[in-house]
Design a protein around this motif. Structure first.
Motif, PDB file in Angstrom:
ATOM      1  N   TRP A   6       0.824  -1.204   0.000  1.00 57.86           N
ATOM      2  CA  TRP A   6       0.000   0.000   0.000  1.00 57.86           C
ATOM      3  C   TRP A   6       0.863   1.261   0.000  1.00 57.86           C
ATOM      4  O   TRP A   6       0.541   2.243  -0.681  1.00 57.86           O
ATOM      5  CB  TRP A   6      -0.940  -0.009   1.205  1.00 57.86           C
ATOM      6  CG  TRP A   6      -2.192  -0.775   0.941  1.00 57.86           C
ATOM      7  CD1 TRP A   6      -2.360  -2.134   0.984  1.00 57.86           C
ATOM      8  CD2 TRP A   6      -3.467  -0.234   0.577  1.00 57.86           C
ATOM      9  NE1 TRP A   6      -3.652  -2.467   0.671  1.00 57.86           N
ATOM     10  CE2 TRP A   6      -4.363  -1.325   0.426  1.00 57.86           C
ATOM     11  CE3 TRP A   6      -3.936   1.051   0.374  1.00 57.86           C
ATOM     12  CZ2 TRP A   6      -5.692  -1.150   0.068  1.00 57.86           C
ATOM     13  CZ3 TRP A   6      -5.270   1.238   0.017  1.00 57.86           C
ATOM     14  CH2 TRP A   6      -6.133   0.145  -0.138  1.00 57.86           C
ATOM     15  N   ALA A   7       1.947   1.258   0.762  1.00 59.61           N
ATOM     16  CA  ALA A   7       2.842   2.412   0.779  1.00 59.61           C
ATOM     17  C   ALA A   7       3.479   2.622  -0.588  1.00 59.61           C
ATOM     18  O   ALA A   7       3.696   3.761  -1.027  1.00 59.61           O
ATOM     19  CB  ALA A   7       3.919   2.223   1.845  1.00 59.61           C
ATOM     20  N   PHE A  65       7.997  11.190   4.501  1.00 63.90           N
ATOM     21  CA  PHE A  65       6.576  11.116   4.838  1.00 63.90           C
ATOM     22  C   PHE A  65       6.223  12.354   5.647  1.00 63.90           C
ATOM     23  O   PHE A  65       6.792  12.581   6.717  1.00 63.90           O
ATOM     24  CB  PHE A  65       6.269   9.854   5.639  1.00 63.90           C
ATOM     25  CG  PHE A  65       4.816   9.672   5.951  1.00 63.90           C
ATOM     26  CD1 PHE A  65       3.926   9.263   4.974  1.00 63.90           C
ATOM     27  CD2 PHE A  65       4.326   9.942   7.219  1.00 63.90           C
ATOM     28  CE1 PHE A  65       2.579   9.098   5.257  1.00 63.90           C
ATOM     29  CE2 PHE A  65       2.984   9.784   7.514  1.00 63.90           C
ATOM     30  CZ  PHE A  65       2.104   9.370   6.524  1.00 63.90           C
ATOM     31  N   ALA A  66       5.320  13.165   5.147  1.00 64.24           N
ATOM     32  CA  ALA A  66       4.976  14.447   5.777  1.00 64.24           C
ATOM     33  C   ALA A  66       6.216  15.306   5.954  1.00 64.24           C
ATOM     34  O   ALA A  66       6.342  16.050   6.941  1.00 64.24           O
ATOM     35  CB  ALA A  66       4.276  14.219   7.110  1.00 64.24           C
ATOM     36  N   GLY A  67       7.156  15.183   5.021  1.00 67.06           N
ATOM     37  CA  GLY A  67       8.338  16.030   5.029  1.00 67.06           C
ATOM     38  C   GLY A  67       9.525  15.496   5.795  1.00 67.06           C
ATOM     39  O   GLY A  67      10.574  16.141   5.837  1.00 67.06           O
ATOM     40  N   GLU A 123      -4.266   1.384  17.112  1.00 61.85           N
ATOM     41  CA  GLU A 123      -3.982   2.514  17.996  1.00 61.85           C
ATOM     42  C   GLU A 123      -4.262   3.806  17.234  1.00 61.85           C
ATOM     43  O   GLU A 123      -4.121   3.868  16.016  1.00 61.85           O
ATOM     44  CB  GLU A 123      -2.529   2.426  18.459  1.00 61.85           C
ATOM     45  CG  GLU A 123      -2.095   3.488  19.435  1.00 61.85           C
ATOM     46  CD  GLU A 123      -1.496   4.686  18.747  1.00 61.85           C
ATOM     47  OE1 GLU A 123      -1.544   5.771  19.335  1.00 61.85           O
ATOM     48  OE2 GLU A 123      -0.987   4.533  17.615  1.00 61.85           O
ATOM     49  N   ALA A 124      -4.676   4.852  17.940  1.00 63.66           N
ATOM     50  CA  ALA A 124      -5.205   6.060  17.304  1.00 63.66           C
ATOM     51  C   ALA A 124      -4.237   6.703  16.308  1.00 63.66           C
ATOM     52  O   ALA A 124      -4.627   7.049  15.186  1.00 63.66           O
ATOM     53  CB  ALA A 124      -5.601   7.075  18.381  1.00 63.66           C
ATOM     54  N   LEU A 183      -2.277   7.486  10.547  1.00 60.87           N
ATOM     55  CA  LEU A 183      -1.256   7.306   9.514  1.00 60.87           C
ATOM     56  C   LEU A 183      -1.779   6.446   8.368  1.00 60.87           C
ATOM     57  O   LEU A 183      -1.529   6.741   7.194  1.00 60.87           O
ATOM     58  CB  LEU A 183      -0.004   6.689  10.127  1.00 60.87           C
ATOM     59  CG  LEU A 183       1.203   6.574   9.203  1.00 60.87           C
ATOM     60  CD1 LEU A 183       2.489   6.831   9.983  1.00 60.87           C
ATOM     61  CD2 LEU A 183       1.285   5.204   8.526  1.00 60.87           C
ATOM     62  N   LEU A 184      -2.519   5.396   8.700  1.00 56.79           N
ATOM     63  CA  LEU A 184      -3.075   4.543   7.653  1.00 56.79           C
ATOM     64  C   LEU A 184      -4.051   5.321   6.768  1.00 56.79           C
ATOM     65  O   LEU A 184      -4.112   5.106   5.555  1.00 56.79           O
ATOM     66  CB  LEU A 184      -3.770   3.336   8.273  1.00 56.79           C
ATOM     67  CG  LEU A 184      -2.872   2.321   8.967  1.00 56.79           C
ATOM     68  CD1 LEU A 184      -3.719   1.197   9.560  1.00 56.79           C
ATOM     69  CD2 LEU A 184      -1.835   1.753   8.022  1.00 56.79           C
ATOM     70  N   ARG A 185      -4.806   6.223   7.377  1.00 62.50           N
ATOM     71  CA  ARG A 185      -5.730   7.041   6.581  1.00 62.50           C
ATOM     72  C   ARG A 185      -4.967   7.939   5.606  1.00 62.50           C
ATOM     73  O   ARG A 185      -5.407   8.166   4.481  1.00 62.50           O
ATOM     74  CB  ARG A 185      -6.618   7.882   7.501  1.00 62.50           C
ATOM     75  CG  ARG A 185      -7.618   8.749   6.757  1.00 62.50           C
ATOM     76  CD  ARG A 185      -8.650   9.346   7.664  1.00 62.50           C
ATOM     77  NE  ARG A 185      -9.612   8.348   8.108  1.00 62.50           N
ATOM     78  CZ  ARG A 185     -10.653   7.942   7.378  1.00 62.50           C
ATOM     79  NH1 ARG A 185     -10.848   8.434   6.157  1.00 62.50           N
ATOM     80  NH2 ARG A 185     -11.479   7.047   7.845  1.00 62.50           N
TER      81      ARG A 185
END
Length: 233
Positions: free
Chosen positions: A62-63, A100-102, A167-168, A173-175
Motif C-alpha cells: 500500500w505504501a 513522509f509528511a516532510g 492505535e489512534a 497514519l493509515l488514513r
C-alpha cells in the motif's frame, strides 16, 4: 479466509468455547484456555513472526501504491555516536519512508492482544487501550524513538490489536496512506481506506485462527482429545 479459520474466528467473536476444558501447553509452559485467548499472544510456534511479516508486506504494498518509496528493514538507518556503539546494527523500521509528511519516517509494526496482563485493567473500558500501551512500549524500547529523533528520523509505532483495531495515531497514519493512494489512482478515499483496514484485519485474524487450530491439534495429539469442539454449550 478458509472455512475452518472463519469458523474459529467467528466462535471467538461470539464468546464461544474452542474446547470443553482448559489444557496445558508445554511448549510455552502456559495454560491453553478453552476460549483460546492465549493463542493470540503465545510466543511459541513462530506464528507471531509470520503474522508480523504478512502485515508488514501488505502495508509495504500500500505504501508503494501511495508513491512513498518504502524500503523494508532498511539497514544502517542509525549511525553510531562512537566507534564502539552497536546502534548501527539496529533496524528500527519495518518499513522506512524516506519522506513522509516532510520527514524520513520509520514505521515499526506490532500486534498486541487486549487481554495482555499489562493493559487488562483498562482494556475493558477504554478502546484500544492495549494498543496505546504497547505503542509507548515500542517507542521506549532501547530508546528507539529518542535515538531516531536525534538523527532526524520520525519513529512511528503502528500497533494493531488482535481484534483488528488500530492505535489512534497508527489509524491516522493509515488514513493518510489511503488518501495518497486515492490521489494517485483517482479512487474514492473512503472505499480505499475501508479496504485497507479490512485487508489488514483479515490478515491478523487469519493468523490468530491458524494459531488456535495448530495448538488445538497439538493438544489433541498429545492427549487424545478432540482438537476443536466448536459451539460447545
Amino acid at each position: 479466509m478458509e472455512p475452518a479459520l472463519f469458523i474459529t474466528e467467528l466462535s471467538q467473536r461470539l464468546g464461544m468455547t474452542e474446547a470443553a476444558r482448559d489444557g496445558w501447553r508445554p511448549q510455552c509452559d502456559a495454560v491453553l484456555d478453552k476460549f483460546s485467548y492465549h493463542s493470540a499472544s503465545c510466543v511459541a510456534g513462530g506464528e507471531r513472526v509470520q503474522r508480523h511479516n504478512a502485515l508488514r508486506d501488505h502495508l509495504f504494498l500500500w505504501a508503494d501504491l501511495a508513491g512513498l518509496k518504502p524500503e523494508k528493514e532498511k539497514p544502517g538507518l542509525l549511525l553510531p555516536h562512537r566507534p564502539d556503539e552497536t546502534v548501527a546494527a539496529r533496524r528500527p523500521a519495518d518499513i522506512f519512508l524516506p519522506a513522509f509528511a516532510g520527514f524520513p519516517t520509520a514505521l515499526d509494526l506490532a500486534v498486541t492482544a487486549p487481554l495482555r496482563s499489562e493493559s487488562l485493567s483498562e482494556a475493558g473500558s477504554v478502546a484500544t487501550a492495549a494498543a496505546a500501551a504497547y505503542a509507548q512500549t515500542k517507542a521506549a524500547h532501547l530508546g528507539a524513538a529518542a535515538e531516531c529523533a536525534r538523527q532526524g528520523i520520525t519513529f512511528r509505532p503502528l500497533v494493531l490489536e488482535t481484534t483488528g483495531a488500530w492505535e489512534a495515531e497508527a489509524a491516522s497514519l493509515l488514513r493518510r496512506i489511503s488518501g495518497a493512494v486515492a490521489l494517485r489512482t483517482g479512487q474514492d478515499v473512503s472505499q480505499l481506506h475501508s479496504r485497507l483496514l479490512q485487508e489488514m484485519c483479515v490478515i491478523a485474524r487469519t493468523h490468530r485462527a491458524r494459531a488456535v487450530l495448530r495448538r488445538r491439534t497439538g493438544l489433541a495429539l498429545a492427549t487424545g482429545m478432540d482438537a476443536v469442539q466448536h459451539f460447545d454449550s
